[in-house]
Design a protein around this motif. Sequence first.
Motif, PDB file in Angstrom:
ATOM      1  N   VAL A 115      11.028  45.999  11.222  1.00 55.11           N
ATOM      2  CA  VAL A 115      10.013  45.600  10.748  1.00 55.11           C
ATOM      3  C   VAL A 115       8.698  45.917  11.329  1.00 55.11           C
ATOM      4  O   VAL A 115       7.653  46.366  10.642  1.00 55.11           O
ATOM      5  CB  VAL A 115       9.921  44.023  10.799  1.00 55.11           C
ATOM      6  CG1 VAL A 115       8.689  43.326  10.133  1.00 55.11           C
ATOM      7  CG2 VAL A 115      11.251  43.597   9.648  1.00 55.11           C
ATOM      8  N   THR A 118       8.086  49.524  10.670  1.00 49.66           N
ATOM      9  CA  THR A 118       7.926  49.879   9.078  1.00 49.66           C
ATOM     10  C   THR A 118       6.221  49.643   9.065  1.00 49.66           C
ATOM     11  O   THR A 118       5.654  50.295   8.347  1.00 49.66           O
ATOM     12  CB  THR A 118       8.443  49.005   8.369  1.00 49.66           C
ATOM     13  OG1 THR A 118       9.949  49.530   8.571  1.00 49.66           O
ATOM     14  CG2 THR A 118       8.324  49.436   6.656  1.00 49.66           C
ATOM     15  N   LEU A 119       5.831  48.567   9.628  1.00 45.88           N
ATOM     16  CA  LEU A 119       4.611  48.157   9.600  1.00 45.88           C
ATOM     17  C   LEU A 119       3.723  49.228  10.210  1.00 45.88           C
ATOM     18  O   LEU A 119       2.583  49.492   9.710  1.00 45.88           O
ATOM     19  CB  LEU A 119       4.230  46.664   9.764  1.00 45.88           C
ATOM     20  CG  LEU A 119       4.825  45.532   9.094  1.00 45.88           C
ATOM     21  CD1 LEU A 119       4.503  44.316   9.897  1.00 45.88           C
ATOM     22  CD2 LEU A 119       4.354  45.770   7.738  1.00 45.88           C
ATOM     23  N   ALA A 131       2.702  52.243   8.194  1.00 44.09           N
ATOM     24  CA  ALA A 131       1.685  52.378   7.034  1.00 44.09           C
ATOM     25  C   ALA A 131       0.246  52.334   7.711  1.00 44.09           C
ATOM     26  O   ALA A 131      -0.391  52.594   7.256  1.00 44.09           O
ATOM     27  CB  ALA A 131       2.049  50.611   6.547  1.00 44.09           C
ATOM     28  N   TYR A 186       8.236  53.079  -0.938  1.00 42.84           N
ATOM     29  CA  TYR A 186       7.481  52.998   0.216  1.00 42.84           C
ATOM     30  C   TYR A 186       7.854  54.466   1.138  1.00 42.84           C
ATOM     31  O   TYR A 186       6.807  54.941   1.568  1.00 42.84           O
ATOM     32  CB  TYR A 186       7.858  51.856   1.174  1.00 42.84           C
ATOM     33  CG  TYR A 186       7.311  51.677   2.428  1.00 42.84           C
ATOM     34  CD1 TYR A 186       5.818  51.200   2.704  1.00 42.84           C
ATOM     35  CD2 TYR A 186       7.972  52.098   3.708  1.00 42.84           C
ATOM     36  CE1 TYR A 186       5.413  51.150   3.889  1.00 42.84           C
ATOM     37  CE2 TYR A 186       7.480  52.137   4.936  1.00 42.84           C
ATOM     38  CZ  TYR A 186       5.874  51.718   5.012  1.00 42.84           C
ATOM     39  OH  TYR A 186       5.353  51.602   6.105  1.00 42.84           O
TER      40      TYR A 186
END
Length: 230
Positions: free
Chosen positions: A31, A34-35, A38, A208
Motif C-alpha cells: 500500500v 503503491t501510493l 503515484a 493503475y
Amino acid sequence: MNSSSCCKLPIISRIWHSTIGKKLLVALTGVVLTLFLAGHLGGNMLIYAGPEAFDAYAEFLHHMLHGAGIWIFRVIMLACLVIHVAATISLTRRNKSARQSYENKAVIQAKKSSLIMVWSGLTILAFVIFHILHFTVRTDPELARIAAESPHQMVIVGFQNWLVVLFYIVAMTLLCSHLSHGVQSMFQTLGLRSNKSAAMLDALSIGYAIVIWVGFVSIPVSILFFNFGS
C-alpha cells in the motif's frame, strides 16, 4: 517452536514468523509503495512543465524539515521495499517447502506466478538502488555538477545514455507487471475483495499499472528518442 515459546517472542518476531503476519507485511508495505509511486509520478511529470516548475519541486523536496525530510522519506521507502521483497521471498520459500502429495495445474501455475513475482521484485530492488545512486547520490561527478545548477537538466542529461533508458524501461515493465498482480493480492489480503468487487478491483489494478508504466517510461523515451529538453 511451541506455542508458549512463540508467545514470548517480541511482537515483530511473532509477525515475521507467522504466515499471516508476512502476508500482512507484504500487503501493508505494498500500500505504502503503491501510493508512493503515484506521488512520485506526479512530481516527475512536472518535467514537462519546464525547468522552473521541476527545479522548484526539487528545491521543495530537498528542503523539507531543513533537508532531513527527504532522507527520512527515502529510508522509509527503501525499508518498505526491502521488507516487501524479503517477506515475499520468505512466503514463496515456505510454500515451496510445504510440498503437496499432488500437483494439479492450478498449483503449478501458482508456483510459476510466485517465482515471477520474486524475480521481478529483486530486479525492481536492484533498479531502485541504481536509481538512487544515479539521480540521488549522483555517483557520476558530471551529473552532480549539473544537478547543483538545475535538477531538470540533470534528468535530461541522465537519460541520454541508451543503456540507462533500456534498464529503466525493463525495470518499469517488471514493476508494472508486478503491480497488476500485486495490487489485486493486496486487496484480497486486506479483506477488501469480494465476488462482487473482484472484476472492478482487477480492472483498477491493471489500469493503475498501465498509467504508472506510461507515465514513467514516457520521460526517458521522450528525452532519448524525441530530444525533449534539448
